[in-house]
Design a protein around this motif. Sequence first.
Motif, short mmCIF file in Angstrom:
data_model
loop_
_atom_site.label_atom_id
_atom_site.label_comp_id
_atom_site.label_asym_id
_atom_site.label_seq_id
_atom_site.Cartn_x
_atom_site.Cartn_y
_atom_site.Cartn_z
N ILE A 241 -46.52 31.62 -163.46
CA ILE A 241 -45.91 31.21 -164.73
C ILE A 241 -44.78 32.16 -165.13
O ILE A 241 -43.74 31.73 -165.64
N GLU A 242 -44.96 33.45 -164.86
CA GLU A 242 -43.86 34.40 -165.10
C GLU A 242 -42.65 34.03 -164.26
O GLU A 242 -41.50 34.07 -164.73
N PHE A 243 -42.91 33.65 -163.02
CA PHE A 243 -41.82 33.25 -162.12
C PHE A 243 -41.12 32.01 -162.65
O PHE A 243 -39.89 31.98 -162.80
N LEU A 244 -41.89 30.96 -162.96
CA LEU A 244 -41.29 29.72 -163.44
C LEU A 244 -40.52 29.93 -164.74
O LEU A 244 -39.45 29.34 -164.94
N SER A 245 -41.05 30.78 -165.60
CA SER A 245 -40.41 30.99 -166.91
C SER A 245 -39.02 31.61 -166.79
O SER A 245 -38.18 31.45 -167.67
N GLN A 246 -38.76 32.31 -165.70
CA GLN A 246 -37.44 32.90 -165.52
C GLN A 246 -36.36 31.85 -165.33
O GLN A 246 -35.17 32.13 -165.53
N PHE A 247 -36.75 30.63 -164.97
CA PHE A 247 -35.78 29.59 -164.68
C PHE A 247 -35.44 28.72 -165.89
O PHE A 247 -34.79 27.68 -165.74
N GLU A 248 -35.86 29.13 -167.08
CA GLU A 248 -35.51 28.39 -168.29
C GLU A 248 -33.99 28.28 -168.42
O GLU A 248 -33.27 29.23 -168.15
N GLN A 249 -33.54 27.11 -168.84
CA GLN A 249 -32.10 26.84 -168.99
C GLN A 249 -31.31 26.94 -167.68
O GLN A 249 -30.10 27.17 -167.69
N VAL A 250 -31.99 26.80 -166.55
CA VAL A 250 -31.32 26.74 -165.25
C VAL A 250 -31.79 25.46 -164.56
O VAL A 250 -33.00 25.22 -164.45
N LYS A 251 -30.85 24.64 -164.11
CA LYS A 251 -31.24 23.45 -163.37
C LYS A 251 -31.79 23.90 -162.02
O LYS A 251 -31.08 24.48 -161.21
N THR A 252 -33.09 23.60 -161.77
CA THR A 252 -33.76 24.18 -160.60
C THR A 252 -34.41 23.09 -159.76
O THR A 252 -35.04 22.17 -160.27
N HIS A 253 -34.24 23.26 -158.44
CA HIS A 253 -34.87 22.39 -157.45
C HIS A 253 -35.92 23.22 -156.72
O HIS A 253 -35.58 24.07 -155.90
N PHE A 254 -37.20 23.00 -157.07
CA PHE A 254 -38.29 23.72 -156.42
C PHE A 254 -38.67 23.01 -155.12
O PHE A 254 -38.70 21.78 -155.06
N ILE A 255 -38.93 23.81 -154.09
CA ILE A 255 -39.18 23.27 -152.76
C ILE A 255 -40.67 23.34 -152.44
O ILE A 255 -41.30 24.39 -152.59
N HIS A 256 -41.24 22.25 -152.01
CA HIS A 256 -42.62 22.06 -151.55
C HIS A 256 -43.58 21.73 -152.70
O HIS A 256 -43.98 20.59 -152.85
N GLY A 257 -44.03 22.73 -153.45
CA GLY A 257 -44.93 22.47 -154.58
C GLY A 257 -46.30 21.95 -154.18
O GLY A 257 -47.05 21.46 -155.04
N VAL A 258 -46.66 22.06 -152.92
CA VAL A 258 -47.91 21.47 -152.43
C VAL A 258 -49.13 22.02 -153.16
O VAL A 258 -50.06 21.28 -153.50
N TRP A 259 -49.12 23.34 -153.43
CA TRP A 259 -50.28 23.99 -154.04
C TRP A 259 -50.07 24.27 -155.53
O TRP A 259 -50.84 25.03 -156.14
N ALA A 260 -49.07 23.65 -156.13
CA ALA A 260 -48.86 23.82 -157.58
C ALA A 260 -50.00 23.18 -158.34
O ALA A 260 -50.43 22.07 -158.04
N ASN A 261 -50.50 23.90 -159.35
CA ASN A 261 -51.59 23.35 -160.15
C ASN A 261 -51.05 22.57 -161.35
O ASN A 261 -49.84 22.48 -161.56
N GLU A 262 -51.96 22.04 -162.15
CA GLU A 262 -51.56 21.18 -163.27
C GLU A 262 -50.67 21.92 -164.27
O GLU A 262 -49.66 21.39 -164.73
#
Length: 404
Positions: A241-262
């Motif tokens: 969540i700390e990692f994801l929060s750094q991308f606020e206000q940045v258009k981001t394309h996350f790759i894979h996401g297979v093990w991302a939780n809800e």
Amino acid sequence: MIKLKANYVLTMNEKNEIIENGEVIFDKKIIKVGKNLEKNIKTIDLGKNSVLMPGLINTHTHLEFSANQTTLIYGDFISWLNSVIAKRENLLNDCRSHCYQKAINQMKKSGVVAFGEISSTGLDLEQLKKTELKVVYFNEIIGSNPAAIDALYQDFLNRLNESEKYKSEKFIPSISIHSPYSVHPLIIKKALDIARKKNMIVSAHFMESQAEREWLDNNKGDFKIFFKQNLNQEKAVTSTIEFLSQFEQVKTHFIHGVWANEKELQKISSMNASIAHCPVSNRLLNTGLLDIERVKNLQIPYSVATDGLSSNYSLNLFKEIRTSLFMHTGLHPKYLAKDLIKSVTKNAGDILNLNNGSIEVGKFADLISFKLSKCLNIEDLYLQIILHINEIEKMWINGKKIEI
């Protein structure tokens, strides 16, 4: 101006309209779409059983590793990663101009008009700055060791600055953050500050493997051994969540996401970010399968992408979506086929900010055509395309005919 006429025009617009015996008028951009359009324009009839559709867009590639064929180890993510580290220099050195051209030609023949390239060294710049295809060139930054972050950041900055010298309508420099386990938060912040200032789309690997999940959650699992041996590192440098929060206000394309939780998927949705689904790569590294229906229900746009030849046997995007069709066995094939084609056209064009991916007035005339064996039920068209098309016949980029 040119007018193309086809038995089927797949617009991939918001209504997913298919125009039978349709026509498209364009120069650099699309001017008109419909039937029985102006008569006094040069017309190219694409022939019996022809299909005209937007060109495909491969949002995630690693062409630097295109020399790989039998070098790397598949079947387990950590074994593969160790083999990449051991063989990296040889693979990079083995991929010269002909290697890149072979990879680009394979994409072109399979209808790819644009792609997102992850560049970790800049060795691919010389080839990609002059290719006929459109490129979003993601300069990748990697490094979790605090003692090395200044040197790593400077190397990244030098590569980014060099790539920006060649910025054009068809070559778009950008930024990639490798992953939450491999990049120190201080470097991420500095890189994303640049992305915000320059309004760049950013790419980032996220939750590709169970090893990543266990390491970031509990500092345990296969990555515990990997980081101890390679970096003398005992703990992850960030949480998810700390990692994801750094991308606020940045258009981001996350790759894979297979093990991302809800919680993480909800966060990605709230950020209006997107996900690249790479089914062949995930299968070969045995990391699992992205729940694309869950992603869709959370209104997260997704693309299907090939990843690189370091974890795939082909860069053919038609083959990739065919694989996805067969892997997602719980979804109706007809409806899934439409979503998959949308994922490599309209979705992908929107994700990479390319103003293409659909046949609509004002969009760039990035088009492909091919023929099916015979006329068919229009409701089956998406599925039959995925089942039977591997290579295309004609391509236009920005309205210019491209030799296949």
